[in-house]
Design an enzyme around this catalytic site. Structure first.
Site, mmCIF file in Angstrom:
data_model
loop_
_atom_site.group_PDB
_atom_site.id
_atom_site.type_symbol
_atom_site.label_atom_id
_atom_site.label_comp_id
_atom_site.label_asym_id
_atom_site.label_seq_id
_atom_site.Cartn_x
_atom_site.Cartn_y
_atom_site.Cartn_z
ATOM 1 N N GLU A 206 19.806 -10.021 8.299
ATOM 2 C CA GLU A 206 18.562 -10.475 8.938
ATOM 3 C C GLU A 206 18.682 -11.958 9.282
ATOM 4 O OE1 GLU A 206 15.469 -9.330 10.089
ATOM 5 O OE2 GLU A 206 15.283 -11.475 10.559
ATOM 6 N N HIS A 451 -10.062 8.515 -11.232
ATOM 7 C CA HIS A 451 -8.973 8.234 -12.166
ATOM 8 C C HIS A 451 -8.284 9.537 -12.562
ATOM 9 C CE1 HIS A 451 -6.799 6.294 -15.401
ATOM 10 N NE2 HIS A 451 -7.169 7.285 -16.213
#
Ligand code: FAD
Length: 472
Positions: A206, A451
């Protein structure tokens, strides 16, 4: 003599614009769509859909072979990748969805003109060279949607075998043993992640100082950490010295050089995948003849309703500035259609567009990064919460990553959300909606989340904005 056809709306390019075509039909407009290849454009044929089909298998393989034993699965040692079978599935997924778009065009009575289109005026197109023969099509309004193609890198011109782009990578029916990927944006890191899961030796090069350089720097840091842990070699702030490149016997040897101190690493790869972005396809479509249209570095300038500078001519998708993403293109098409049909759509707001990168761990973001918000003169407060402290992440077995919220320091207004971790792409829907309705971080913090679920990471990060997360 060319066939003459007239519509309320003409669309040049049948990629994600198909969504706008459907909306136009719903509003009672007659629609003509010019496409020289297959409907669905890059996304369906060479982009989102096939690449995510491959990534799904990469993930499945990782889960079974690398996590199977821990999860109590026996016999997983015998499981390996059957790439020809995967390629068959990839093709079947493409065919199903291209067929789906063809069906939707018929259902909505959109006339598809098959051939290459060139503007004959701001709202007319000459179609030729395809199944529909020679057609002069004209309309009240026209939307330009000709999309994009892989950007080339001088000295690394694709040969289709050793040096390739995502176009060729998506049609190959094998996995290279050694692959170097040039460019660590969304497409580059997705291929890096996938090839690594498929067993390749992966090197990522990169030019910017960090991978996924458009993301929040903390996201880049976490992805670097996890990728290194997964055995991906990362050379940020580096480039391939093209003078050193030698392609012979189905492999490439070359040197990777850092920008600053000139440190050099000799490398050999079976494939170099060039993933340095996309270029808008706005040449050779007659645009230069149209008065009022402004084109900058190939991109067509538009306002927030996708109007170009020429009356009744709109442009959407990868050829306009902004995020080059499928859902952005289709949203822009719908806004353009509603606007030209005389409705009163909300303008396109780039800050409300979610972005997802489907590497592992996944990355998703919406709105401003902490840096961008500060650069825009905002005083901000931020809150982060790690997946490792979440019950569901432990259950899923993906504990890397975190969610980070950026909020206005005075009002708590949510300015940006950045997630790296399991199912980040699904989790970004809630903060995207929150930004559209201008919610505060505290409002996410007080919203009860079921949850044990991964979305629980969001209220925890929201509570962390005011320094009070519960589970850490
Ligand atoms: C490997 C890869 C992975 C990607 N993954 C994702 C992802 O996961 N999520 C996401 O949101 N985005 C993804 N994208 C980006 C996404 O594919 C594009 O943003 C999207 O396809 C842009 O839509 P568009 O309609 O502007 O252009 P396109 O989809 O490129 O469509 C343009 C169409 O116009 C036609 N055309 C061009 N010129 C003419 C002409 N003169 N006459 C007739 N027809 C013409 C072309 O044949 C093409 O069909 C990915 C892209 C790539 C390359």
């Amino acid at each position: 003599m060319a066939d003459q056809q007239r519509f309320d709306l003409l669309i040049l390019g049948g990629g994600m614009s198909y969504v706008g075509a459907i909306r136009a039909a719903q509003l009672g407009l007659s629609v003509g769509m010019v496409e020289r290849d297959r409907l669905g454009g890059t996304c369906l044929n060479r982009g989102c859909i096939p690449s995510k089909a491959l990534l799904e298998t990469a993930d499945l393989l990782h889960r079974v072979t690398e996590q199977g034993a821990e999860f109590g699965l026996a016999g997983h040692e015998g499981i390996s990748l059957d790439y020809p079978a995967l390629a068959k599935r990839r093709n079947a997924v493409i065919e199903k969805h291209v067929g789906g778009v063809e069906f939707l065009m018929k259902k909505n009575k959109v006339t598809v003109l098959k051939g290459n289109g060139v503007l004959a005026g701001p709202t007319s197109v000459h179609v030729s060279g395809g199944e529909s023969g020679d057609v002069e099509a004209a309309a009240e309004h026209l939307i330009l949607a000709t999309g994009s193609a892989p950007r080339a890198l001088p000295g690394l011109e694709p040969d289709g075998h050793v040096i390739i782009t995502s176009d060729e990578a998506l049609t190959r029916d094998d996995v290279p043993r050694r692959v170097t990927i040039v460019g660590a944006g969304a497409i580059g890191v997705e291929w890096a992640s996938m090839y690594r899961d498929f067993g390749s030796e992966v090197t990522l090069v990169e030019f910017a100082d960090r991978i996924v350089p458009l993301e929040d720097p903390e996201i880049s840091k976490e992805l670097t950490r996890v990728f290194k842990k997964r055995g991906i070699a990362i050379h940020a702030g580096s480039t391939i010295d093209t003078a050193s490149l030698k392609v012979a016997d189905g492999a490439a040897s070359f040197t990777i050089a850092t920008k600053d101190n000139g440190k050099r690493t000799d490398t050999t790869s079976d494939v170099i995948l060039v993933a340095v972005g996309r270029r808008p396809l706005t040449e050779n479509i007659g645009l230069e003849e149209i008065e009022g249209v402004e084109v900058e570095r190939g991109y067509v300038k538009v306002d927030e309703f996708m109007r170009t500078g020429a009356a009744r001519l709109y442009a959407i998708g990868d050829i306009v500035p902004g995020f080059a993403l499928a859902h952005v293109a289709s949203h822009e098409a719908v806004v353009a259609v509603e606007h030209l049909a005389g409705h009163d759509p909300e303008p396109v707001r780039m800050a409300q567009m979610p972005r997802v990168t489907f590497c592992r761990p996944q990355i998703a973001s919406v709105g401003l990064s902490e840096e961008e918000a500060k650069a825009a003169g905002r005083e901000v407060k931020t809150g982060s919460f790690p997946f490792r402290a979440l019950g569901k992440a432990t259950i899923v077995g993906e504990i890397d990553g975190f969610a980070k919220l950026v909020a206005d320091a005075a009002t708590g207004l949510l300015l940006g959300t950045h997630i790296i971790g399991p199912h980040a792409g699904d989790l970004i829907a809630e903060p995207t909606f929150a930004q559209v309705v201008e919610a505060t971080a505290a409002e996410i913090g007080m919203t009860v989340h079921a949850h044990p679920t991964l979305p629980e990471v969001l209220p925890e990060a929201a509570l962390a904005v005011d320094g009070a997360p519960i589970h850490i």
